[in-house]
Design a protein around this motif. Structure first.
Motif, mmCIF file in Angstrom:
data_model
loop_
_atom_site.group_PDB
_atom_site.id
_atom_site.type_symbol
_atom_site.label_atom_id
_atom_site.label_comp_id
_atom_site.label_asym_id
_atom_site.label_seq_id
_atom_site.Cartn_x
_atom_site.Cartn_y
_atom_site.Cartn_z
ATOM 1 N N LEU A 83 0.996 -1.085 -0.491
ATOM 2 C CA LEU A 83 0.522 -0.012 0.008
ATOM 3 C C LEU A 83 1.109 1.042 -0.077
ATOM 4 O O LEU A 83 0.481 2.168 -0.653
ATOM 5 N N LEU A 84 1.357 1.136 1.121
ATOM 6 C CA LEU A 84 2.614 2.547 1.161
ATOM 7 C C LEU A 84 3.536 2.703 -0.743
ATOM 8 O O LEU A 84 3.117 4.127 -0.695
ATOM 9 N N ARG A 85 3.759 1.497 -1.232
ATOM 10 C CA ARG A 85 4.127 1.708 -2.861
ATOM 11 C C ARG A 85 3.367 2.222 -3.063
ATOM 12 O O ARG A 85 3.262 2.826 -4.428
ATOM 13 N N ARG A 86 1.960 1.922 -3.252
ATOM 14 C CA ARG A 86 0.644 2.565 -4.256
ATOM 15 C C ARG A 86 0.565 4.460 -3.215
ATOM 16 O O ARG A 86 -0.013 4.620 -4.771
ATOM 17 N N GLU A 87 0.846 4.185 -2.660
ATOM 18 C CA GLU A 87 0.738 5.503 -2.328
ATOM 19 C C GLU A 87 1.835 6.689 -3.084
ATOM 20 O O GLU A 87 1.665 7.534 -3.380
#
Length: 183
Positions: A83-87
């Motif tokens: 999720l952090l990467r997507r953000e």
């Protein structure tokens, strides 16, 4: 939780899942929040972790064991990092759009190539067997030592060392396939 339970076939699986859900959901949320620094994203990460758990429930023999706890924490960390990467990717894309033509074409192309290479690396890591992927994530994403990785995963240090070596070799093979053997 009902949605997850409906994805499971047997009453035994449903009972095991319900136990794990009730026992570890707050721990999982705390782990995700620590990584993401956002309550809502942490909830999303935990939901994704439970979705993953429905596919890998057979890997947990004893729901009330330290191994089960480590397994769930590892899944949660992995989903939170995803999720952090997507953000970050979304923020990067917004930043690129805001810059528009302010940067030169060479800079934009270079940035795109770096992002594409990063995405290939992430895809390659995700394609690895769970045992190898988890070891790589602990060692390189979470920057844990071999000793810390062994403790988190409940493995011997030698096993972590061997899996890291093998995972790196497998990752290299996958990346060579992506590049058409040009590495």
């Amino acid at each position: 939780m009902l949605l997850f339970l409906s994805m499971l076939d047997t009453e035994e699986e449903q009972s095991k899942f319900a136990f794990l859900y009730e026992k570890y959901r707050y721990l999982m949320w705390y782990v995700a929040k620590d990584i993401l620094k956002d309550k809502d994203l942490a909830e999303d990460a935990v939901q994704e972790a439970f979705l993953t758990l429905t596919k890998h429930l057979d890997q947990i023999e004893k729901p009330d064991s330290p191994q089960a706890k480590r397994f769930l924490v590892t899944i949660t960390k992995s989903r939170a990092i995803d999720l952090l990467r997507r953000e970050r990717k979304a923020e990067f894309t917004e930043y690129e759009d805001a810059l528009g033509d302010a940067t030169g074409a060479d800079d934009t192309l270079d940035t795109y190539l770096k992002l594409e290479a990063y995405e290939q690396l992430v895809d390659a890591i995700r394609s690895l067997d769970e045992n190898y992927r988890v070891v790589l994530e602990c060692r390189y994403l979470h920057e844990l030592s071999e000793k810390e990785t062994a403790k988190v995963l409940g493995l011997a240090e030698k096993t972590v060392n061997v899996r890291t070596y093998r995972a790196r070799n497998k990752l290299k093979q996958v990346l060579q396939q992506y590049q058409g053997g040009n590495l």
